[in-house]
Design a protein around this motif. Structure first.
Motif, mmCIF file in Angstrom:
data_model
loop_
_atom_site.group_PDB
_atom_site.id
_atom_site.type_symbol
_atom_site.label_atom_id
_atom_site.label_comp_id
_atom_site.label_asym_id
_atom_site.label_seq_id
_atom_site.Cartn_x
_atom_site.Cartn_y
_atom_site.Cartn_z
ATOM 1 N N THR A 29 0.835 -1.198 0.000
ATOM 2 C CA THR A 29 0.000 0.000 0.000
ATOM 3 C C THR A 29 0.870 1.249 0.000
ATOM 4 O O THR A 29 1.581 1.511 0.937
ATOM 5 C CB THR A 29 -0.887 0.043 1.251
ATOM 6 O OG1 THR A 29 -0.148 -0.530 2.299
ATOM 7 C CG2 THR A 29 -2.179 -0.681 1.021
ATOM 8 N N ASN A 31 0.834 5.009 0.125
ATOM 9 C CA ASN A 31 -0.042 6.158 0.309
ATOM 10 C C ASN A 31 0.684 7.409 0.734
ATOM 11 O O ASN A 31 0.091 8.367 1.160
ATOM 12 C CB ASN A 31 -1.138 5.819 1.329
ATOM 13 C CG ASN A 31 -2.384 5.358 0.603
ATOM 14 O OD1 ASN A 31 -2.622 5.818 -0.519
ATOM 15 N ND2 ASN A 31 -3.154 4.477 1.193
ATOM 16 N N ILE A 32 1.992 7.350 0.596
ATOM 17 C CA ILE A 32 2.746 8.497 1.065
ATOM 18 C C ILE A 32 2.610 9.675 0.102
ATOM 19 O O ILE A 32 2.903 10.800 0.428
ATOM 20 C CB ILE A 32 4.208 8.083 1.320
ATOM 21 C CG1 ILE A 32 4.196 7.115 2.494
ATOM 22 C CG2 ILE A 32 5.110 9.249 1.595
ATOM 23 C CD1 ILE A 32 5.535 6.782 3.019
ATOM 24 N N LEU A 241 7.179 4.027 8.008
ATOM 25 C CA LEU A 241 6.321 3.236 7.121
ATOM 26 C C LEU A 241 4.873 3.706 7.175
ATOM 27 O O LEU A 241 4.159 3.689 6.181
ATOM 28 C CB LEU A 241 6.395 1.754 7.503
ATOM 29 C CG LEU A 241 7.709 1.046 7.164
ATOM 30 C CD1 LEU A 241 7.693 -0.378 7.684
ATOM 31 C CD2 LEU A 241 7.956 1.058 5.661
ATOM 32 N N ALA A 242 4.446 4.150 8.360
ATOM 33 C CA ALA A 242 3.061 4.582 8.502
ATOM 34 C C ALA A 242 2.867 6.021 8.030
ATOM 35 O O ALA A 242 1.750 6.515 7.982
ATOM 36 C CB ALA A 242 2.619 4.452 9.957
ATOM 37 N N GLY A 243 3.987 6.698 7.687
ATOM 38 C CA GLY A 243 3.871 8.073 7.221
ATOM 39 C C GLY A 243 3.662 9.077 8.340
ATOM 40 O O GLY A 243 3.318 10.221 8.086
ATOM 41 N N ARG A 265 9.580 4.344 -2.075
ATOM 42 C CA ARG A 265 8.951 5.498 -1.440
ATOM 43 C C ARG A 265 9.945 6.321 -0.634
ATOM 44 O O ARG A 265 9.644 7.419 -0.196
ATOM 45 C CB ARG A 265 7.842 5.029 -0.493
ATOM 46 C CG ARG A 265 6.674 4.374 -1.194
ATOM 47 C CD ARG A 265 5.704 3.816 -0.178
ATOM 48 N NE ARG A 265 6.294 2.736 0.604
ATOM 49 C CZ ARG A 265 5.754 2.246 1.711
ATOM 50 N NH1 ARG A 265 4.642 2.772 2.189
ATOM 51 N NH2 ARG A 265 6.325 1.251 2.347
#
Lengths: 508, 316
Positions: A29, A31-32, A241-243, A265
């Protein structure tokens, strides 16, 4: 060692590594991207500063937040390590090298609205060098005999003797210029002249800076910058990783770097620092007072094994106390090649055919704790049996560094002050290295202003300490930065410990 | 009742007084000089001396102890050496994270533990009992930091429902604040719930074996009526004891979970202060924690007395 690197290698680390390798690899996934248009940045850092006044503490974390962002000095060090004008627009040096006249920028205001002028320079430097000073680098100001205000925009600084690195010294975080009105409260509410002003500090969690709209200079900076304190390496990986954070200018766990290198990313930049990581040796203590014993140790060390084992390959081997990226660096890495037979012969010659027992005190950072185990294994091969004693920073400072007498045989530590070879000139320094020849070279260096002449003396100094094998020279600490691939402008190397945000921006 | 409470209270005050001495002495014995830690290795001797004087470290031991204790007595916890702000402010900032977190975790653990414990006890030996006991075994065995990280990867990194850590502050809205406390609270609550559930079950089973239960059964009450009316009340004493201990632990013993979620809680404050040799912060916050543990115990004692009338009339 301005930096007191993490105490926080929590138990979680091992479990983290396993978990990461398995989980993170499967996460696709992405989403950054939503970060693309924002005009702020959130950076993680592993140690929280005790306060935010660079003139009153040694913690690297202070400068990592405020240097060049909130506070400015007469000069500044840029990303390449070069000295650049800051609050001083220009300067001239008298022929004898003793008088520096600084022309200051005009129209500069502190964040509290008060004006900056020559009186603030006098105030700051007098305070830093004064009797009641609690400046952690008071030595930087030792050469100053007087600071005179010529007019509001001109300051004349007189030195007792020529100091070739004076302009560099004035670029340190400890030499920033502060206002007399805010000097007492800078620890909790820093007031500087920089492009960012302090906004909020939630202790134990984050420090927020916001743009100073009245900045005197050109810098077009982000609206907001937040520093998040994330001491645990596992949490740091998860936060990236979770932004939750956009990056770590100095990522705390080298073992997680390959994972980020493989992830499009993120940008991973491995740069260099001013941190010479050395096996410090008590030169006055038997048997280390014998140069043959110290050379035997040098022959026994396995640098690459230490770099691979302790730092997962991040770091450059060194053979002397100098940064490899400096133009005056001398490559002495192969002066004492790894040679067990030679080491044993030297020990026998010194009267220890069967080796001896000694201790090694290891402070908390990973490089020391892990590196120490490898050093002990290497030395055991030549008959030196090391007892490993882990210590925390408080104990290390008290026993090893300040102890009278110095209570240690060997220790591992990274000396992160920029261009600090002069520490070898002080026989009371914890290495207890006493060499008139070295001191003579340092005296000459201090009196020399021209660059080529200085470089030649620096090379000479490096060779003397290599020759005497004062300490075991291990490796130059690397700086591993991990940040969002769309983020640009962070420093690759750290010539001084800072996170200069003045050029940080998001790519379109 | 009053006599019982006064006696308990006096002994608790004595404990508190003794603890101040112990805490102070321990911090004195631990090697390390706060001034040296602040100034680092570039510091000159005169700078060190100047800072020690500024921090009052050059005063005699007894003077510093008395200064500190008399300060604490009037509510002045001193000023942090490293942060240069009042210790009470630091503790207050951390408490707004730690106390709600402890309350949520304890509530969660109680909600899970009491019903499951009762269920297991009432279905002793049956499948529900075996199942619950198996799960509690697992809950105790799994390290909570590992479980916490697992949750971070699932709910923060993969699903992105909650942040991976941190705490936005209550001023960012209760919902946002609670969102960042959910995972830590669950991670803290599960092992506690597992323990509490087992304690509930065994206390209840023990109570069910008592003579008065047989009497109650003999007078015609059903098994479940006996359990709810008589046995449960008796079993509450050990359960309350454990809950008291757990709440005290949740207030400051949560450093590992605080690290996993980088929460600015009390545990990390004390940990940082110890490594920085910020003596005054360690001393004052530990004393405050001792006081709160003592207070919790005192409240548990009152609860005992309420649950068990025999304790009220006790005289000796």
């Amino acid at each position: 060692m301005r930096h007191f690197k993490p105490i926080n290698q929590m138990i979680t680390k091992g479990a983290l590594a396993i978990l990461l390798m398995t989980t993170a690899a499967q996460i696709t996934t992405t989403n950054i991207t939503m970060a693309a248009m924002k005009n702020s940045v959130t950076l993680g850092m592993s140690l929280e500063p005790p306060h935010l006044d660079p003139t009153a503490g040694a913690a690297a974390a202070i400068d990592e937040i405020v240097y060049a962002n909130v506070f400015e000095g007469l000069t500044r060090i840029d990303r390449t390590g070069a000295v650049k004008p800051a609050l001083a627009e220009s300067w001239s040096v008298s022929d004898d090298g003793k008088i520096y006249t600084f022309k200051l920028h005009t129209g500069v205001k502190f964040h509290d609205g008060t004006d900056f002028d020559a009186n603030d320079v006098k105030f700051s430097l007098d305070r830093a060098g004064g009797e009641k000073s609690t400046n952690a680098q008071k030595g930087l100001f030792k050469a100053i005999t007087s600071v005179d205000v010529i007019d509001a925009a001109t300051v004349k600084i007189t030195l007792s003797s020529p100091a070739g690195n004076f302009l560099f010294n004035m670029g340190w975080g400890d030499a920033i210029i502060i206002g007399s009105e805010s000097a007492g409260t800078n620890k909790t509410k820093p007031i500087g002249t920089g492009p960012f002003k302090f906004s909020k500090w939630t202790k134990g969690l984050s420090i927020v800076l916001e743009r100073n709209d009245n900045y005197w200079g050109e810098a077009k900076v982000l609206d907001k910058a937040e520093f998040r304190i994330i001491p645990d390496a596992a949490a740091a990986v998860a936060a990236l990783l979770a932004g939750d954070v956009d990056g770590f200018a100095n990522f705390p766990s080298p073992e997680a770097i390959p994972q980020f290198q493989a992830d499009p990313r993120f940008t991973v930049v491995v740069g260099s620092t001013e941190g010479e990581t050395i096996l410090s040796t008590n030169n006055k203590k038997k048997p280390f007072d014998d140069v043959r014993v110290r050379r035997a140790i040098a022959h026994a060390l396995e640098r690459q094994a230490i770099i691979d084992g302790a730092m997962f390959g991040l770091g450059t081997p060194i053979g002397t106390h100098f940064a490899p990226h400096h133009p005056a660096y001398v490559d002495n890495v192969n002066k004492y090649p790894h040679d067990i037979a030679k080491a044993k012969a030297l020990l026998a010659e010194a009267g220890y055919p069967n080796g001896f027992k000694a201790t090694i005190k290891l402070p908390p950072p990973t490089y020391a704790r892990r590196g120490g185990e490898i050093v002990a294994a290497s030395l055991r091969k030549v008959g030196i049996d090391l007892e490993i004693i882990p210590v925390e920073w408080g104990q290390w400072l008290k026993q090893v560094f300040k102890g009278e007498p110095k209570d240690y045989d060997l220790t591992i530590v990274s000396h992160t002050e920029p261009q600090d070879i002069s520490i070898y000139a002080n026989p009371k320094y914890y290495f207890q290295y006493d060499s008139q020849a070295f001191r003579d070279v340092m005296d000459k260096l201090n009196a020399t202003v021209d660059t080529e002449g200085r470089y030649a003396l620096m090379r000479q100094a490096q060779n003397i300490i290599s020759e005497d094998a004062v300490n075991g020279y291990l490796f130059q600490l690397a700086k591993a930065g991990v940040w969002n691939a769309k983020l640009e402008g962070l420093w690759e190397n750290s010539p001084v410990q800072a996170n200069d945000l003045t050029e940080v921006h998001w790519k379109e | 009742m009053l006599y019982y409470l006064i006696r308990r209270f006096t002994s608790l005050l004595l404990t508190l007084a003794l603890s101040t001495i112990v805490i102070f002495m321990v911090m004195e014995i631990v090697p390390g000089d706060p001034a040296l830690i602040i100034l680092g290795i570039g510091a000159t001797d005169e700078t060190l001396a100047a800072l020690r004087e500024q921090m009052g470290l050059n005063l005699p031991l007894m003077t510093r102890y008395l200064q500190w204790v008399s300060g604490v007595l009037v509510g002045d916890l001193g000023t942090s050496y490293t942060y240069s702000v009042p210790v009470s402010e630091l503790i207050a900032e951390r408490s707004i994270v730690s106390i709600p977190l402890a309350i949520i975790a304890l509530t969660l653990s109680t909600i899970i533990a009491i019903p499951t414990g009762i269920l297991a006890a009432s279905k002793r030996g049956q499948i529900a009992d075996t199942g619950i006991m198996g799960l509690t075994q697992l809950g105790i065995a799994i390290p909570n930091f590992w479980f916490a990280m697992l949750m971070v990867y699932v709910f923060a990194v993969m699903l992105r429902w909650v942040p991976a850590g941190g705490f936005p502050g209550w001023d960012q809205g209760i919902f946002n604040a609670l969102k960042s406390l959910v995972l830590p609270a669950v991670a803290l609550a599960l092992p506690q719930a597992a323990i509490l559930s087992r304690v509930t079950r065994s206390a209840l089973l023990e109570a069910l074996g008592e003579d008065y239960i047989r009497t109650a059964r003999a007078k015609g009450l059903t098994r479940s009526m006996v359990l709810w009316r008589h046995a449960l009340r008796d079993a509450l004493i050990p359960v309350l004891t454990i809950m008291g201990l757990q709440f005290a632990f949740l207030l400051a013993g949560t450093i590992i979970i605080e690290n996993v979620f980088y929460l600015p809680g009390l545990g990390r404050l004390i940990f940082q202060a110890i490594t920085q040799r910020d003596l005054i912060v360690v001393e004052s916050s530990v004393v405050l924690l001792v006081a709160s543990v003592i207070l919790i115990n005192f409240m548990v004692d009152i609860a005992y007395a309420l649950v068990d009338p025999r304790l009220q009339s006790e005289r000796s």
